[in-house]
Design a protein around this motif. Sequence first.
Motif, PDB file in Angstrom:
ATOM      1  N   VAL A 156      19.240 -11.048  69.170  1.00 52.70           N
ATOM      2  CA  VAL A 156      20.103 -12.218  69.343  1.00 52.70           C
ATOM      3  C   VAL A 156      19.822 -12.867  70.690  1.00 52.70           C
ATOM      4  O   VAL A 156      19.573 -12.188  71.691  1.00 52.70           O
ATOM      5  CB  VAL A 156      21.607 -11.864  69.249  1.00 52.70           C
ATOM      6  N   VAL A 157      19.843 -14.183  70.703  1.00 49.55           N
ATOM      7  CA  VAL A 157      19.794 -14.970  71.934  1.00 49.55           C
ATOM      8  C   VAL A 157      20.976 -15.924  71.894  1.00 49.55           C
ATOM      9  O   VAL A 157      21.200 -16.614  70.897  1.00 49.55           O
ATOM     10  CB  VAL A 157      18.481 -15.766  72.068  1.00 49.55           C
ATOM     11  N   LEU A 214      20.644  -9.209  62.144  1.00 45.57           N
ATOM     12  CA  LEU A 214      22.053  -9.476  62.421  1.00 45.57           C
ATOM     13  C   LEU A 214      22.759 -10.008  61.180  1.00 45.57           C
ATOM     14  O   LEU A 214      23.796  -9.483  60.766  1.00 45.57           O
ATOM     15  CB  LEU A 214      22.201 -10.492  63.560  1.00 45.57           C
ATOM     16  N   THR A 215      22.189 -11.029  60.559  1.00 45.72           N
ATOM     17  CA  THR A 215      22.919 -11.744  59.505  1.00 45.72           C
ATOM     18  C   THR A 215      23.030 -10.974  58.194  1.00 45.72           C
ATOM     19  O   THR A 215      23.909 -11.277  57.383  1.00 45.72           O
ATOM     20  CB  THR A 215      22.267 -13.113  59.257  1.00 45.72           C
ATOM     21  N   ARG A 247      32.786 -12.449  61.530  1.00 46.69           N
ATOM     22  CA  ARG A 247      32.705 -11.491  62.637  1.00 46.69           C
ATOM     23  C   ARG A 247      31.883 -12.059  63.793  1.00 46.69           C
ATOM     24  O   ARG A 247      32.186 -11.815  64.970  1.00 46.69           O
ATOM     25  CB  ARG A 247      32.082 -10.171  62.167  1.00 46.69           C
ATOM     26  N   ILE A 248      30.843 -12.807  63.450  1.00 53.10           N
ATOM     27  CA  ILE A 248      30.049 -13.458  64.492  1.00 53.10           C
ATOM     28  C   ILE A 248      30.916 -14.453  65.260  1.00 53.10           C
ATOM     29  O   ILE A 248      30.913 -14.474  66.500  1.00 53.10           O
ATOM     30  CB  ILE A 248      28.824 -14.162  63.883  1.00 53.10           C
ATOM     31  N   ARG A 296      27.716  -6.968  71.945  1.00 52.33           N
ATOM     32  CA  ARG A 296      28.662  -6.671  70.875  1.00 52.33           C
ATOM     33  C   ARG A 296      28.073  -7.016  69.514  1.00 52.33           C
ATOM     34  O   ARG A 296      28.267  -6.274  68.533  1.00 52.33           O
ATOM     35  CB  ARG A 296      29.967  -7.447  71.109  1.00 52.33           C
ATOM     36  N   LEU A 297      27.353  -8.120  69.411  1.00 54.70           N
ATOM     37  CA  LEU A 297      26.716  -8.480  68.143  1.00 54.70           C
ATOM     38  C   LEU A 297      25.710  -7.417  67.712  1.00 54.70           C
ATOM     39  O   LEU A 297      25.643  -7.046  66.537  1.00 54.70           O
ATOM     40  CB  LEU A 297      26.029  -9.839  68.263  1.00 54.70           C
ATOM     41  N   ILE A 298      24.945  -6.908  68.670  1.00 58.22           N
ATOM     42  CA  ILE A 298      23.992  -5.832  68.371  1.00 58.22           C
ATOM     43  C   ILE A 298      24.742  -4.599  67.882  1.00 58.22           C
ATOM     44  O   ILE A 298      24.363  -3.966  66.884  1.00 58.22           O
ATOM     45  CB  ILE A 298      23.147  -5.490  69.612  1.00 58.22           C
ATOM     46  N   GLU A 299      25.823  -4.250  68.567  1.00 59.02           N
ATOM     47  CA  GLU A 299      26.618  -3.076  68.194  1.00 59.02           C
ATOM     48  C   GLU A 299      27.184  -3.216  66.776  1.00 59.02           C
ATOM     49  O   GLU A 299      27.200  -2.241  66.010  1.00 59.02           O
ATOM     50  CB  GLU A 299      27.772  -2.894  69.180  1.00 59.02           C
TER      51      GLU A 299
END
Length: 253
Positions: A240-241, A198-199, A206-207, A224-227
């Motif tokens: 992500v959790v 992710l990072t 954006r996060i 959405r974070l995955i996308e």
Amino acid sequence: MLTANRSDIGKIRQINEDYSWVGELAGGVTLAVIADGMGGHQAGDVASRVAVESLVESVEAAIGDGSYSEEEGSLLIRNAMEKANDTVYRLAAQNDRYYNMGTTLIAALVRGGRAIIGHIGDSRVYLIDSAGIRQLTDDHSLVAELLRSGQISQEEAARHPRRNVISRAVGTDEKVEADVIIAELEPLAVLLLCSDGLTTMVDDDRILETVGDSQTDLSAKAERLIELALHAGGDDNVTVVLLQEEAGTEREV
């Protein structure tokens, strides 16, 4: 406690070497864990799964009724991470296929607006609240050490050829030290645990924009974070959790 747990293999990798777990333990305590494995012959996914399962088992066995002090909780997490390291290290030593396998490991033990966080490697924990977004963990990586010592700039760190080299991992050495910190969570604050899939793809702004969207539920925010990571290239597995207390939750004084 509201929770969301999402993972994706990404667009490049052949297998998902990330492994995650989130659940409620005795006394209303929530535990969340992410591991990002490494090693050839699919050993990375073995390392991450074994590390997470070991840590969860250790915490569940030691948590009692959930009425630990902060000192006891910190020791519990530290001991559980050391046990996970021992488990992965011994498995690697007994099987040539798993030689030199290892994994990052982050865990958050949350109760009553306080989070006890343990971490090894470069997977991260962020706090998103009314003050914005703050990275709670310090990466155990070569580039992070160069950055902290002032040898490279933030811009150089982002494109450094060895930015994926971690300086501390679970399972690669007989002993490893976990960093343990305590964070206070204001009402409705969100705790984000994530792998570097992710990072390295999505910046903090954006996060924050995604997690801070009050019109979207926690599960949709995780999706959405995955996308966003996939849209940016999906160069790695991404996990992500998200953890957030429900509105109106009463806290211990």
